[in-house]
Design an enzyme around this catalytic site. Structure first.
Site, PDB file in Angstrom:
ATOM      1  N   ARG A 220      16.413  43.995   0.005  1.00 23.23           N
ATOM      2  CA  ARG A 220      14.970  44.047  -0.258  1.00 23.23           C
ATOM      3  C   ARG A 220      14.183  42.808   0.155  1.00 23.23           C
ATOM      4  O   ARG A 220      12.978  42.740  -0.094  1.00 23.23           O
ATOM      5  CB  ARG A 220      14.669  44.362  -1.732  1.00 23.23           C
ATOM      6  CG  ARG A 220      15.193  45.698  -2.175  1.00 23.23           C
ATOM      7  CD  ARG A 220      14.591  46.173  -3.451  1.00 23.23           C
ATOM      8  NE  ARG A 220      14.712  45.219  -4.542  1.00 23.23           N
ATOM      9  CZ  ARG A 220      14.111  45.369  -5.714  1.00 23.23           C
ATOM     10  NH1 ARG A 220      13.370  46.437  -5.931  1.00 23.23           N
ATOM     11  NH2 ARG A 220      14.248  44.483  -6.670  1.00 23.23           N
ATOM     12  N   ASP A 221      14.813  41.824   0.805  1.00 16.49           N
ATOM     13  CA  ASP A 221      14.050  40.654   1.244  1.00 16.49           C
ATOM     14  C   ASP A 221      14.640  40.063   2.529  1.00 16.49           C
ATOM     15  O   ASP A 221      14.766  38.848   2.668  1.00 16.49           O
ATOM     16  CB  ASP A 221      13.991  39.591   0.144  1.00 16.49           C
ATOM     17  CG  ASP A 221      12.892  38.560   0.384  1.00 16.49           C
ATOM     18  OD1 ASP A 221      11.913  38.874   1.099  1.00 16.49           O
ATOM     19  OD2 ASP A 221      13.010  37.433  -0.138  1.00 16.49           O
ATOM     20  N   ILE A 222      14.976  40.940   3.471  1.00 10.67           N
ATOM     21  CA  ILE A 222      15.483  40.466   4.755  1.00 10.67           C
ATOM     22  C   ILE A 222      14.313  39.843   5.520  1.00 10.67           C
ATOM     23  O   ILE A 222      13.250  40.453   5.643  1.00 10.67           O
ATOM     24  CB  ILE A 222      16.119  41.619   5.562  1.00 10.67           C
ATOM     25  CG1 ILE A 222      17.370  42.127   4.857  1.00 10.67           C
ATOM     26  CG2 ILE A 222      16.437  41.187   6.988  1.00 10.67           C
ATOM     27  CD1 ILE A 222      18.482  41.103   4.689  1.00 10.67           C
TER      28      ILE A 222
ATOM     29  N   SER B   6       8.895  40.159   1.135  1.00  8.61           N
ATOM     30  CA  SER B   6       8.025  39.281   1.902  1.00  8.61           C
ATOM     31  C   SER B   6       7.079  40.128   2.751  1.00  8.61           C
ATOM     32  O   SER B   6       7.533  40.954   3.547  1.00  8.61           O
ATOM     33  CB  SER B   6       8.868  38.380   2.806  1.00  8.61           C
ATOM     34  OG  SER B   6       9.715  37.582   2.009  1.00  8.61           O
TER      35      SER B   6
END
Length: 171
Positions: A17-19, A58
């Site tokens: 969920r935050d690559i 992000s």
């Protein structure tokens, strides 16, 4: 390497969920490590990880379905990986704006500028992979990491054997 790592995470039952580029670390051994699983969520839907409906991730790399707090699966990480690759290939993320929500709105409604225009040095096969990763609808992205990896393998530059010495000397 990133796709292999995310496939392993999916097989372990986790969505990152935050690559984003800053969470992809190149080790001294030349292997990319995926960092910061602080926003990771189990695939079984454990809602105790984050508040229901909370926006996590992000904005520059967030999948459209994640931006509107819809149910997500591994294809949200694929989108973020595609946005990260786009940024790494072009020097800028696919969308920019004056505020985070302006960027999120572009992920929801605008197509990214084609890589052929923004980064003409990128091969067409690789550009097609990245553009497919950035599809707005999850079902238009790759169904599995195996399918993605197969296309990445086909898009990889091929090395050629050097010409025989006589040919090189003649040239």
């Amino acid at each position: 390497q990133v796709a292999h790592g995310l496939r392993a995470a999916q097989r372990a039952g986790v969505i990152h969920r935050d690559i984003k580029p800053s969470n992809l670390m190149l080790g001294e051994d030349g292997v990319i490590k995926i960092a910061d699983f602080g926003l990771a969520k189990p695939l079984d839907g454990d809602s105790a990880i984050t508040q229901e409906g909370a926006l996590v991730g992000s904005p520059y790399y967030m999948a459209p379905e994640q931006a509107v707090a819809d149910a997500i699966d591994h294809r949200a990480d694929m989108y973020a990986m595609g946005a990260s690759f786009y940024h790494l290939l072009c020097g800028a993320p696919p969308f920019e704006g004056p505020r985070p929500m302006a960027v999120v709105a572009k992920h929801l409604s605008e197509p990214p500028e084609p890589l052929a225009r923004r980064a003409p040095h990128v091969s067409r096969p690789l550009a097609k992979v990245v553009e497919r990763l950035l599809e707005k609808k999850p079902e238009d992205r790759y169904e599995s990491y195996d399918a993605l990896l197969a296309d990445l393998e086909r898009a990889a530059p091929r090395t050629r054997a050097p010409a025989p010495v006589a040919t090189r000397a003649f040239a």
